[in-house]
Design a protein around this motif. Structure first.
Motif, PDB file in Angstrom:
ATOM      1  N   ARG A 116       0.807  -1.217   0.000  1.00 30.20           N
ATOM      2  CA  ARG A 116       0.000   0.000   0.000  1.00 30.20           C
ATOM      3  C   ARG A 116       0.841   1.268   0.000  1.00 30.20           C
ATOM      4  N   GLU A 117       1.785   1.374   0.903  1.00 32.73           N
ATOM      5  CA  GLU A 117       2.606   2.585   0.997  1.00 32.73           C
ATOM      6  C   GLU A 117       3.427   2.802  -0.270  1.00 32.73           C
ATOM      7  N   CYS A 164       1.324   9.040  -6.118  1.00 27.14           N
ATOM      8  CA  CYS A 164       1.442  10.472  -5.829  1.00 27.14           C
ATOM      9  C   CYS A 164       2.602  11.088  -6.600  1.00 27.14           C
ATOM     10  N   LEU A 181       0.968   3.896  -3.064  1.00 24.87           N
ATOM     11  CA  LEU A 181       0.485   5.258  -2.833  1.00 24.87           C
ATOM     12  C   LEU A 181       1.579   6.279  -3.136  1.00 24.87           C
ATOM     13  N   ARG A 182       2.786   6.039  -2.679  1.00 22.90           N
ATOM     14  CA  ARG A 182       3.890   6.973  -2.926  1.00 22.90           C
ATOM     15  C   ARG A 182       4.170   7.095  -4.424  1.00 22.90           C
ATOM     16  N   VAL A 218       1.193  11.928   0.355  1.00 24.62           N
ATOM     17  CA  VAL A 218       1.046  10.569   0.882  1.00 24.62           C
ATOM     18  C   VAL A 218       0.271  10.582   2.186  1.00 24.62           C
ATOM     19  N   ASN A 231      -6.769   9.663   1.077  1.00 24.34           N
ATOM     20  CA  ASN A 231      -6.081   9.464  -0.205  1.00 24.34           C
ATOM     21  C   ASN A 231      -7.015   9.461  -1.408  1.00 24.34           C
ATOM     22  N   ARG A 232      -8.060  10.272  -1.364  1.00 27.42           N
ATOM     23  CA  ARG A 232      -8.954  10.378  -2.515  1.00 27.42           C
ATOM     24  C   ARG A 232      -8.273  11.231  -3.584  1.00 27.42           C
ATOM     25  N   GLU A 239      -5.398  12.684   4.233  1.00 24.92           N
ATOM     26  CA  GLU A 239      -6.418  11.808   4.830  1.00 24.92           C
ATOM     27  C   GLU A 239      -7.335  11.214   3.765  1.00 24.92           C
ATOM     28  N   LEU A 243      -6.067  14.786  -3.458  1.00 24.81           N
ATOM     29  CA  LEU A 243      -4.668  14.872  -3.877  1.00 24.81           C
ATOM     30  C   LEU A 243      -4.482  15.960  -4.933  1.00 24.81           C
TER      31      LEU A 243
END
Length: 130
Positions: A67-68, A75, A71-72, A99, A104-105, A102, A109
């Motif tokens: 996940r991290e 982004c 996500l990174r 990242v 992560n929508r 809150e 972003l």
């Protein structure tokens, strides 16, 4: 096709890249080139030893164990696209903020990027009007 790809990736010259890429492709074999569902063997084992099956397995893996990382990278790519340039070391604080947004929508972003100094004060952009 899968057997051909597996045989091809046994070649030492090709194995380095194929061992990274092929398992993700095998997980997506349930779809053809234009995204239509089809019957296919979608079971595969990723480089870290994780066994997954199909899009559900890939989704769970990316949303869970990776996940991290996912996500990174998402982004980073979104920021680079919005800025029209490569992400630079000076963008790291903004990337860290993205990242940490809150929920992560995507809309949140994008809003965070648009309000950033990097986006609002872009240098080196040539604007032309006709």
């Amino acid at each position: 096709e899968r057997q051909l790809i597996e045989r091809h990736s046994r070649d030492a010259n090709c194995a380095g890249c194929h061992s990274r890429i092929d398992p993700y492709g095998f997980a997506l074999e349930g779809f053809d080139a234009i995204g239509r569902a089809r019957e296919a063997d979608t079971k595969t084992v990723l480089r870290d030893g994780t066994a997954i099956a199909g899009i559900e397995g890939l989704r769970d893996y990316l949303a869970g164990a990776r996940r991290e990382d996912f996500l990174r990278q998402f982004c980073r790519k979104l920021l680079g696209y919005a800025l029209g340039r490569s992400v630079q070391l000076s963008d790291q604080p903004l990337l860290d903020e993205l990242v940490a947004v809150e929920g992560n929508r995507i809309g949140d972003l994008v809003e965070h990027i648009v309000l950033s100094p990097q986006f609002r004060n872009g240098r080196g952009r040539e604007f032309t009007t006709k």
